[in-house]
Design a protein around this motif. Structure first.
Motif, PDB file in Angstrom:
ATOM      1  N   UNK A  43       0.708  -1.251   0.038  1.00  0.00           N
ATOM      2  CA  UNK A  43      -0.127   0.019  -0.110  1.00  0.00           C
ATOM      3  C   UNK A  43       0.905   1.252  -0.075  1.00  0.00           C
ATOM      4  N   UNK A  44       0.315   2.110  -0.652  1.00  0.00           N
ATOM      5  CA  UNK A  44       1.104   3.616  -0.768  1.00  0.00           C
ATOM      6  C   UNK A  44       0.400   4.397   0.114  1.00  0.00           C
ATOM      7  N   UNK A  45       1.010   5.573   0.594  1.00  0.00           N
ATOM      8  CA  UNK A  45       0.434   6.692   1.501  1.00  0.00           C
ATOM      9  C   UNK A  45      -0.949   7.081   1.151  1.00  0.00           C
ATOM     10  N   UNK A  46      -1.318   7.163  -0.511  1.00  0.00           N
ATOM     11  CA  UNK A  46      -2.707   7.172  -0.745  1.00  0.00           C
ATOM     12  C   UNK A  46      -3.459   6.241  -0.502  1.00  0.00           C
ATOM     13  N   UNK A  47      -2.895   5.021  -0.510  1.00  0.00           N
ATOM     14  CA  UNK A  47      -4.048   3.832  -0.024  1.00  0.00           C
ATOM     15  C   UNK A  47      -4.273   3.992   1.475  1.00  0.00           C
ATOM     16  N   UNK A  48      -3.334   4.152   2.322  1.00  0.00           N
ATOM     17  CA  UNK A  48      -3.538   4.376   3.881  1.00  0.00           C
ATOM     18  C   UNK A  48      -4.624   5.480   4.029  1.00  0.00           C
ATOM     19  N   UNK A  49      -4.674   6.532   3.302  1.00  0.00           N
ATOM     20  CA  UNK A  49      -5.378   7.705   3.222  1.00  0.00           C
ATOM     21  C   UNK A  49      -6.870   7.335   3.070  1.00  0.00           C
ATOM     22  N   UNK A  50      -6.926   6.503   1.966  1.00  0.00           N
ATOM     23  CA  UNK A  50      -8.286   5.944   1.639  1.00  0.00           C
ATOM     24  C   UNK A  50      -8.796   4.921   2.573  1.00  0.00           C
ATOM     25  N   UNK A  51      -7.837   4.134   3.178  1.00  0.00           N
ATOM     26  CA  UNK A  51      -8.620   3.313   4.376  1.00  0.00           C
ATOM     27  C   UNK A  51      -9.212   4.291   5.264  1.00  0.00           C
ATOM     28  N   UNK A  52      -8.081   5.400   5.867  1.00  0.00           N
ATOM     29  CA  UNK A  52      -8.394   6.078   6.953  1.00  0.00           C
ATOM     30  C   UNK A  52      -9.711   6.933   6.676  1.00  0.00           C
ATOM     31  N   UNK A  53      -9.755   7.434   5.392  1.00  0.00           N
ATOM     32  CA  UNK A  53     -11.107   7.955   5.144  1.00  0.00           C
ATOM     33  C   UNK A  53     -12.266   7.029   5.140  1.00  0.00           C
ATOM     34  N   UNK A  54     -12.203   6.005   4.710  1.00  0.00           N
ATOM     35  CA  UNK A  54     -13.353   5.020   4.832  1.00  0.00           C
ATOM     36  C   UNK A  54     -13.592   4.377   6.146  1.00  0.00           C
ATOM     37  N   UNK A  55     -12.481   4.735   7.057  1.00  0.00           N
ATOM     38  CA  UNK A  55     -12.728   4.260   8.619  1.00  0.00           C
ATOM     39  C   UNK A  55     -13.361   5.194   9.133  1.00  0.00           C
ATOM     40  N   UNK A 218      -4.073  -2.808   7.882  1.00  0.00           N
ATOM     41  CA  UNK A 218      -4.047  -1.049   8.327  1.00  0.00           C
ATOM     42  C   UNK A 218      -2.358  -1.054   8.548  1.00  0.00           C
ATOM     43  N   UNK A 219      -1.985  -2.199   9.333  1.00  0.00           N
ATOM     44  CA  UNK A 219      -0.395  -2.117   9.554  1.00  0.00           C
ATOM     45  C   UNK A 219       0.603  -2.210   8.252  1.00  0.00           C
ATOM     46  N   UNK A 220      -0.145  -2.596   7.220  1.00  0.00           N
ATOM     47  CA  UNK A 220       0.819  -2.682   6.022  1.00  0.00           C
ATOM     48  C   UNK A 220       1.083  -1.291   5.334  1.00  0.00           C
ATOM     49  N   UNK A 221       0.021  -0.525   5.995  1.00  0.00           N
ATOM     50  CA  UNK A 221       0.148   0.872   5.321  1.00  0.00           C
ATOM     51  C   UNK A 221       1.149   1.798   6.081  1.00  0.00           C
ATOM     52  N   UNK A 222       1.802   1.343   6.911  1.00  0.00           N
ATOM     53  CA  UNK A 222       2.835   2.326   7.870  1.00  0.00           C
ATOM     54  C   UNK A 222       3.879   2.476   6.931  1.00  0.00           C
TER      55      UNK A 222
END
Length: 351
Positions: A43-55, A218-222
């Motif tokens: 996952x890229x930072x953008x992927x982590x941000x997308x997951x956070x937005x969904x969360x 989630x952790x993979x996005x660190x």
């Protein structure tokens, strides 16, 4: 506050764990939403941000996502271990009363919410809102519990007073006591024990798989190489309670899972909570401050927080980097905890 946690893993073991998580996500994918990109890459930072937005969107609904597959049918009777040293036999799960908000989340997510007859004051999610309260402040009312005619009560070792629990047992109602959940590893243990006590062990395993997959994603996005220091501050301004978390606060486990360093623990705070002093804050030098939303509100929001002695002298204070999450979710250690990690991964590593 609830206490207990394990010391941080050495750096080498942490690196191995992160690699293992990433490999797990690549091989197995993530249930109910996934954590990898469409091509299966890290996952890229953008992927982590997308997951956070969904969360954040899911948490804003204040509702739970039940397991797929319909309502499980309890297979009873079962005899289980209770954390107060007893053996408890549950013969009927038609009227369940969880005396803890995190426990209630698990019961509802397992698909047994239509059997729940009351709630603890900490069960603030939407599905439980209309249920009658069985507690006053944080104390159990035996009379309120008995009036709901539960066939099984789920509590934890912090539930009290003891006299009320004894009175409920004396009325012939099985009470299963669980250990408090104060770190990430406790989520699976508690889910398993609740599912077994209610006669739905297969549903418990399915929920643990889902939570495990979501946490791995989630952790993979660190971000690689990012290790900010995060201080958890517990504040209740109206009651003049100002505490900084250390080893065993519960938040230290979440901070670690999100790929950061617990500033209180790193500065040598060996107790779960210590009164805040300017010296303690300056020594901790947090890059980010983590708080419960009501706690932040109680001191006047971020502007008010900056007036707490010592805050402005920290990197977090200088940059006004404050992350807050809803009180009933942050330390619930239940099915919504992966959403917490999604948000923390995104916000505490943001540049």
């Amino acid at each position: 506050m609830r206490t207990s946690a394990k010391a941080q893993l050495p750096l080498l073991r942490r690196c191995v764990a992160v690699l293992a998580v990433a490999l797990s996500v690549l091989v197995t994918g993530c249930a109910d939403g996934g954590g990898t990109t469409a091509s299966g890459s890290t996952p890229s930072p953008a992927d982590a941000s997308a997951r956070a937005a969904a969360a954040r969107k899911q948490l804003a609904t204040n509702s739970l996502v039940p397991l797929k597959g319909g309502t499980p049918a309890p297979k009873l009777p079962v005899t289980v271990d209770s954390s107060d040293g007893r053996k408890v036999t549950v013969e009927d799960a038609s009227r369940i009363l969880p005396l803890n908000g995190g426990v209630a989340e698990i019961v509802f997510t397992l698909g047994l919410g239509d059997r729940v007859v009351g709630r603890d004051i900490t069960a603030t999610f939407k599905e439980a809102k209309k249920l009658p309260l069985a507690t006053k402040a944080h104390d159990v009312s035996a009379e309120s519990v008995l009036s709901l005619e539960p066939t099984v009560v789920l509590a934890d070792t912090d539930t009290g007073p003891a006299e009320a629990i004894d009175q409920i047992r004396d009325a012939g109602i099985p009470v299963v006591v669980l250990d408090p959940a104060t770190e990430l590893a406790d989520v699976a243990t508690r889910t398993t024990r609740i599912a077994e006590a209610l006669g739905v062990p297969a549903a418990g395993k399915a929920l643990n798989r889902r939570i495990g997959d979501e946490l791995a994603a989630a952790r993979a996005g660190v971000p690689e190489g990012s290790r900010p220091k995060v201080a958890f501050l517990y504040m209740r301004g109206s009651a003049a309670v100002y505490l900084i978390g250390g080893k065993g606060s519960g938040a230290d486990s979440l901070v670690k899972a999100a790929g950061a360093v617990d500033a209180g623990t790193a500065s040598g705070l060996g107790r779960p909570f210590t009164p805040i002093t300017s010296e303690a804050l300056v020594k901790a030098q947090p890059d980010v401050i983590l708080m419960m939303s009501k706690g932040l509100d109680s001191v006047g929001g971020v502007d008010g927080l900056m007036d707490v002695p010592g805050i402005r002298e920290t990197p977090a204070g200088l940059d006004r980097r404050v992350v807050d999450l809803e009180d009933g979710v942050l330390l619930s250690f239940g099915p919504r905890t992966p959403l917490v990690i999604d948000i923390l991964v995104d916000r505490i590593h943001a540049k």
